[in-house]
Design a protein around this motif. Structure first.
Motif, mmCIF file in Angstrom:
data_model
loop_
_atom_site.group_PDB
_atom_site.id
_atom_site.type_symbol
_atom_site.label_atom_id
_atom_site.label_comp_id
_atom_site.label_asym_id
_atom_site.label_seq_id
_atom_site.Cartn_x
_atom_site.Cartn_y
_atom_site.Cartn_z
ATOM 1 N N ARG A 57 -44.840 18.330 6.745
ATOM 2 C CA ARG A 57 -44.244 18.269 5.418
ATOM 3 C C ARG A 57 -42.784 18.696 5.434
ATOM 4 N NH1 ARG A 57 -49.325 20.415 1.625
ATOM 5 N NH2 ARG A 57 -50.615 18.551 1.952
ATOM 6 N N ALA A 58 -42.430 19.601 6.326
ATOM 7 C CA ALA A 58 -41.020 19.967 6.460
ATOM 8 C C ALA A 58 -40.217 18.775 6.977
ATOM 9 C CB ALA A 58 -40.876 21.161 7.394
ATOM 10 N N CYS A 59 -40.761 18.062 7.953
ATOM 11 C CA CYS A 59 -40.079 16.865 8.460
ATOM 12 C C CYS A 59 -39.983 15.798 7.375
ATOM 13 C CB CYS A 59 -40.816 16.311 9.678
ATOM 14 S SG CYS A 59 -40.694 17.353 11.150
ATOM 15 N N ASP A 60 -41.015 15.679 6.590
ATOM 16 C CA ASP A 60 -40.985 14.735 5.475
ATOM 17 C C ASP A 60 -39.882 15.108 4.496
ATOM 18 O OD1 ASP A 60 -42.036 12.654 3.652
ATOM 19 O OD2 ASP A 60 -42.610 14.384 2.436
ATOM 20 N N ALA A 61 -39.730 16.404 4.239
ATOM 21 C CA ALA A 61 -38.664 16.862 3.343
ATOM 22 C C ALA A 61 -37.301 16.465 3.882
ATOM 23 C CB ALA A 61 -38.752 18.382 3.168
ATOM 24 N N VAL A 62 -37.109 16.640 5.172
ATOM 25 C CA VAL A 62 -35.820 16.297 5.779
ATOM 26 C C VAL A 62 -35.571 14.796 5.694
ATOM 27 C CG1 VAL A 62 -34.481 16.299 7.908
ATOM 28 C CG2 VAL A 62 -35.841 18.302 7.296
ATOM 29 N N VAL A 63 -36.566 14.005 6.051
ATOM 30 C CA VAL A 63 -36.402 12.550 6.039
ATOM 31 C C VAL A 63 -36.130 12.052 4.619
ATOM 32 C CG1 VAL A 63 -37.608 10.357 6.366
ATOM 33 C CG2 VAL A 63 -37.744 12.124 8.117
ATOM 34 N N LEU A 64 -36.928 12.508 3.673
ATOM 35 C CA LEU A 64 -36.747 12.030 2.302
ATOM 36 C C LEU A 64 -35.397 12.452 1.742
ATOM 37 C CD1 LEU A 64 -37.792 10.683 -0.258
ATOM 38 C CD2 LEU A 64 -38.827 12.864 -0.904
ATOM 39 N N THR A 65 -35.048 13.730 1.914
ATOM 40 C CA THR A 65 -33.787 14.201 1.327
ATOM 41 C C THR A 65 -32.576 13.603 2.019
ATOM 42 O OG1 THR A 65 -33.933 16.202 2.711
ATOM 43 C CG2 THR A 65 -34.762 16.347 0.456
ATOM 44 N N LEU A 66 -32.670 13.339 3.318
ATOM 45 C CA LEU A 66 -31.566 12.642 3.981
ATOM 46 C C LEU A 66 -31.451 11.208 3.459
ATOM 47 C CD1 LEU A 66 -31.767 13.778 7.722
ATOM 48 C CD2 LEU A 66 -29.990 14.317 6.060
ATOM 49 N N SER A 67 -32.588 10.560 3.220
ATOM 50 C CA SER A 67 -32.565 9.209 2.656
ATOM 51 C C SER A 67 -31.895 9.222 1.285
ATOM 52 C CB SER A 67 -33.993 8.666 2.532
ATOM 53 O OG SER A 67 -34.639 8.604 3.788
ATOM 54 N N LEU A 68 -32.324 10.154 0.442
ATOM 55 C CA LEU A 68 -31.750 10.241 -0.894
ATOM 56 C C LEU A 68 -30.266 10.597 -0.828
ATOM 57 C CD1 LEU A 68 -34.624 12.152 -2.738
ATOM 58 C CD2 LEU A 68 -34.178 9.698 -2.732
ATOM 59 N N THR A 69 -29.925 11.527 0.074
ATOM 60 C CA THR A 69 -28.524 11.939 0.197
ATOM 61 C C THR A 69 -27.648 10.765 0.603
ATOM 62 O OG1 THR A 69 -29.174 14.189 0.803
ATOM 63 C CG2 THR A 69 -26.945 13.507 1.363
ATOM 64 N N SER A 70 -28.108 9.962 1.556
ATOM 65 C CA SER A 70 -27.334 8.802 1.995
ATOM 66 C C SER A 70 -27.049 7.860 0.833
ATOM 67 C CB SER A 70 -28.098 8.066 3.100
ATOM 68 O OG SER A 70 -27.471 6.841 3.402
ATOM 69 N N ILE A 71 -28.066 7.587 0.041
ATOM 70 C CA ILE A 71 -27.895 6.642 -1.075
ATOM 71 C C ILE A 71 -27.045 7.258 -2.175
ATOM 72 C CG2 ILE A 71 -29.117 5.261 -2.777
ATOM 73 C CD1 ILE A 71 -31.539 5.381 -0.831
ATOM 74 N N VAL A 72 -27.284 8.517 -2.478
ATOM 75 C CA VAL A 72 -26.497 9.199 -3.511
ATOM 76 C C VAL A 72 -25.029 9.243 -3.123
ATOM 77 C CG1 VAL A 72 -26.060 11.453 -4.561
ATOM 78 C CG2 VAL A 72 -28.382 10.563 -4.475
ATOM 79 N N VAL A 73 -24.752 9.580 -1.877
ATOM 80 C CA VAL A 73 -23.355 9.670 -1.428
ATOM 81 C C VAL A 73 -22.705 8.285 -1.444
ATOM 82 C CG1 VAL A 73 -21.908 10.175 0.571
ATOM 83 C CG2 VAL A 73 -23.705 11.758 -0.091
ATOM 84 N N THR A 74 -23.434 7.263 -1.023
ATOM 85 C CA THR A 74 -22.887 5.905 -1.091
ATOM 86 C C THR A 74 -22.603 5.517 -2.531
ATOM 87 O OG1 THR A 74 -24.099 5.266 0.912
ATOM 88 C CG2 THR A 74 -23.313 3.489 -0.517
ATOM 89 N N GLY A 75 -23.533 5.841 -3.432
ATOM 90 C CA GLY A 75 -23.299 5.560 -4.847
ATOM 91 C C GLY A 75 -22.094 6.305 -5.393
ATOM 92 N N LEU A 76 -21.919 7.554 -4.971
ATOM 93 C CA LEU A 76 -20.736 8.308 -5.389
ATOM 94 C C LEU A 76 -19.472 7.663 -4.842
ATOM 95 C CD1 LEU A 76 -21.930 12.004 -4.939
ATOM 96 C CD2 LEU A 76 -21.417 10.834 -7.090
ATOM 97 N N GLY A 77 -19.555 7.146 -3.625
ATOM 98 C CA GLY A 77 -18.404 6.450 -3.054
ATOM 99 C C GLY A 77 -18.037 5.220 -3.858
ATOM 100 N N VAL A 78 -19.047 4.483 -4.312
ATOM 101 C CA VAL A 78 -18.795 3.313 -5.161
ATOM 102 C C VAL A 78 -18.174 3.753 -6.489
ATOM 103 C CG1 VAL A 78 -19.891 1.438 -6.434
ATOM 104 C CG2 VAL A 78 -20.625 1.945 -4.099
ATOM 105 N N ALA A 79 -18.715 4.810 -7.072
ATOM 106 C CA ALA A 79 -18.166 5.317 -8.331
ATOM 107 C C ALA A 79 -16.720 5.769 -8.151
ATOM 108 C CB ALA A 79 -19.025 6.471 -8.844
ATOM 109 N N ALA A 80 -16.428 6.381 -7.006
ATOM 110 C CA ALA A 80 -15.074 6.859 -6.750
ATOM 111 C C ALA A 80 -14.075 5.707 -6.651
ATOM 112 C CB ALA A 80 -15.047 7.688 -5.470
ATOM 113 N N LEU A 81 -14.541 4.522 -6.268
ATOM 114 C CA LEU A 81 -13.638 3.367 -6.175
ATOM 115 C C LEU A 81 -13.080 2.967 -7.529
ATOM 116 C CD1 LEU A 81 -15.698 1.088 -3.754
ATOM 117 C CD2 LEU A 81 -13.497 2.147 -3.228
ATOM 118 N N CYS A 82 -13.724 3.362 -8.591
ATOM 119 C CA CYS A 82 -13.412 2.833 -9.917
ATOM 120 C C CYS A 82 -12.164 3.447 -10.541
ATOM 121 C CB CYS A 82 -14.605 3.026 -10.859
ATOM 122 S SG CYS A 82 -16.096 2.155 -10.329
#
Length: 716
Positions: A75-100
């Protein structure tokens, strides 16, 4: 007489009529003592025999606890995998927002790259974690056997000089392979974001310039309408000149709450009021003529403003502020010039046009005419009212030319509205372009979030149904050990005693799973604390998602809000705020459920329940032997020996790859130069101390129990 009766009976001296004989009493006491000591000895023997069951229970819990610990790691590994997945998408989305917006655009490149790097780190960790967990779960049978043997040996000695051996068998003995899919979509999203970045950035810069122009126009109009209070402005002039108040003459303290519809409605109310209260300011013909012309101008203004409108949305602006004439030339372009409303009389020098029908010289008028007709027909000027084209042209000229007139400020607002509409005509298409491109990428972020939220690490490890433990006390102690007595005859020694126990896992609310994440967070803070700027936002995102892993959607919302607040999204165009809000709304639509990170607790159960849930050969054989033992207890002396070998083979697999610790995987953000946080598991002391032949030795010892009972060693 009583004495003579005793003398006549040979045994009179040893008994009387009122109690027991002395010999009977002694026999009763001897028998009672023998029964007491015999019972105590039986209890002693029974207790000594039963001790093996207590040890078996403890060993079963210890064995299954290894599975519980493994699930915490999963479950700890699952936490890392899931949160890294979410972090990648969130950061990419923030990057898109920053372009505006131009202000945040410089951070977009770092954010988009970081999103890609985090996705790579996630895939690398997921691959290594799957390998490490598979390696660890192969060792679970050995870890369970080692723990059971350790607990059993810890109970050696005691009054009966016990010598315990134990063999734990997990049901099932093999786990299902752990596999975690990659984040191919994240890399594709990053590619599309980078491909669109220049267009979005350029449109955002142009939109910002147009927005600054539009906002300047709006600010100027706001001040001329009511923002300059208590100085000259439309609201002040309307109150002073027409007595306008209340809802007809509102005042706003901020341009953010104000709109162009406010001055338009104020002007309408103003001219309606001026029309209603207009009266000559003197009794002279000239003054009465000017009042009549003012009435005509107010009536004209009321009709003109009735045509006005303001249609404004977030993405468009369309307005009409009719411009009132401020001189004779501009009057000639209005309906005032062509309106047939002035009486005409015949004079000596030709037709004469009058300002209004109340002119003393207008009596006997033969018709009506317009100012245009007057200029085109060479009309004579009335000697009483002096009406000419400039008479009407001058009505609004003074109040339009100086700042103490209402029309002066209204015209400024009307011009600002025209300029604002022109700026919005440039801004709105650019803003739509930005929103379409960025909004499409945000939709892809949401789709990807939905995909990765289902790509979790789950495990079906060995022992997921439970653990069965076979325990034997191989010490052959005399039955009188620790309880020697002359009342009980020595009856040889206690032979080998054996017992079976089983345990399974039960969900338990515990902080143990959180503690694993907290240690990971501590490592993240230690190794990533020096990272600042956009990369600092990335680490804060991941740290926040990890720390709030149990809270699901609410946690993501709070983390995203913090990340948005860390960037200066405020802008003249509003695109930064729109982008941040749009992305937050997209993430809010995800509906992520809270994760399960509670610890699992081993509990004792009937061994038939554990074996019955498993369909392996060991469990089937165990159930058959157990059923035989219940049906024919005296003939079932091979209870252990018939199932030990298969258990031995399952337990020794994977031993060679173990040492003191097992590194499951490590997280390395931002490539080789970024912080690296390993996830390492320390093996239990029992496993570290155990020799490689531990399981085989335990199996041999358990098998020897059969030989002690029957005198025959079974060859398997």
């Amino acid at each position: 007489m009583h004495l003579r009766w005793r003398c006549r009976r040979p045994f009179g001296l040893f008994r009387d009529e009122e109690g027991f004989t002395t010999v009977g009493m002694a026999l009763a006491l001897l028998i009672t003592l023998s029964l007491v000591f015999t019972t105590a000895q039986v209890y002693r023997v029974t207790s000594a025999s039963a001790d093996v069951q207590d040890v078996a229970d403890a060993a079963a819990l210890a064995a299954e606890n290894q599975v519980a610990e493994f699930m915490i790691v999963v479950r700890a590994c699952d936490a890392v995998v899931l949160t890294l997945s979410l972090t990648s998408i969130v950061v990419t989305g923030l990057g898109v927002a920053a372009l505006c917006t131009p202000v945040t655009a410089p951070a977009s490149e770092a954010l988009l790259k970081a999103g890609r790097d985090v996705a790579k780190a996630r895939d690398s960790f997921a691959e290594k974690a799957a390998e490490g967990l598979n390696r660890l779960q192969k060792a679970l049978p050995f870890l369970a056997a080692a723990s059971a043997a350790h607990v059993a040996s810890a109970n050696n000695g005691g009054p009966m000089n016990a010598s315990y051996v134990a063999l734990a068998v997990l049901a099932p003995a093999e786990g299902e392979p752990i596999e975690v899919g990659g984040m191919e979509g994240a890399h594709a999203l990053a590619d599309r974001a980078e491909a669109e970045s220049e267009d979005i950035k350029r449109a955002g810069e142009q939109a910002e310039q147009a927005a600054e122009e539009a906002n300047a126009c709006k600010e100027r109009a706001f001040r001329r309408d009511c923002g300059d209070e208590p100085g000259y402005c439309m609201s002040e002039r309307a109150r002073t000149l027409a007595g306008l108040s209340g809802g007809d003459n509102p005042r706003f303290n901020s341009v953010d709450a104000w709109s162009f519809s406010v001055p338009l409605e104020r002007a309408r109310a103003y001219y309606v009021k001026r029309l209603a209260v207009e009266a000559p300011q003197g009794s002279s013909t000239e003054e009465r003529a000017r009042s009549a012309l003012r009435l005509r101008f107010y009536r004209f203004a009321t009709a003109e403003l009735g045509r006005g409108y303001v249609h404004e949305t977030e993405d468009s602006f369309d307005a009409l502020f009719p411009h009132l004439p401020k001189n004779t030339d501009e009057m000639r372009a209005t309906a005032l010039y062509t309106e047939v409303a002035y009486p005409v009389t015949e004079g000596e020098g030709g037709p004469v046009m009058h300002a209004w029908s109340g002119c003393p010289a207008a009596a006997g008028a033969t018709g009506m005419g317009s100012i245009a007709q007057m200029e085109q027909g060479g009309y004579s000027t009335c000697s009483e009212c002096g009406f000419t084209a400039s008479s009407m042209g001058k009505v609004a000229a003074a109040s339009t030319s100086i700042d103490n007139g209402f029309e002066y400020h209204y015209e400024a607002v009307a011009q600002a509205a025209d300029e604002y509409e022109q700026a919005r005509a440039k801004l709105d298409p650019l803003a739509r372009k930005v929103k379409e491109k960025a909004g499409g990428l945000f939709d892809e972020c949401l789709d990807l979030l939905r995909q990765v939220s289902s790509k979790r690490i789950d495990a079906a490890p060995p022992g997921r149904y439970g653990a069965v433990v076979l325990v034997a006390n191989t010490s052959a102690a005399p039955t009188s050990t620790g309880f020697a007595s002359g009342f009980v005859h020595e009856a040889g020694s206690l032979g080998a005693r054996a017992a079976v126990s089983a345990a399974t896992l039960l969900d338990e609310g515990s902080d143990e799973g959180k503690n694993v994440l907290n240690s990971l967070l501590d490592g993240l803070k230690d190794k990533g604390g020096a990272v600042t700027g956009a990369l600092g936002v990335v680490l804060d995102c991941w740290s926040g998602l990890l720390s709030a892993y149990l809270e699901g959607q609410d946690a993501i919302g709070r983390v995203l809000e913090g990340a948005v607040d860390a960037l200066p999204f405020a802008s003249a165009s509003g695109l930064g705020s729109w982008a941040a809000s749009a992305f937050q709304k997209a993430v809010a639509a995800l509906g992520l459920e809270p994760a399960k990170l509670g610890a699992l607790k081993p509990v004792l159960v009937n061994s038939a329940h554990v074996a019955g849930a498993d369909d392996t050969a060991f469990s089937a054989r165990f159930l058959a032997v157990k059923a035989q033992a219940v049906a024919h207890p005296l003939a079932s002396t091979d209870l252990f020996s018939s199932v030990v070998t298969s258990a031995e083979a399952a337990a020794i697999e994977g031993i060679a790859s173990l040492d003191g610790t097992v590194e499951i995987a490590s997280v390395q953000l931002f490539g080789d130069g970024g912080p690296e946080i390993p996830l390492t598991i320390a093996l239990p002391q029992a496993a570290r101390d155990a020799a490689a032949d531990l399981v085989s030795s335990a199996a041999d010892a358990v098998r020897s129990v059969y030989a002690q009972v029957t005198g025959v060693r079974t060859w398997e």
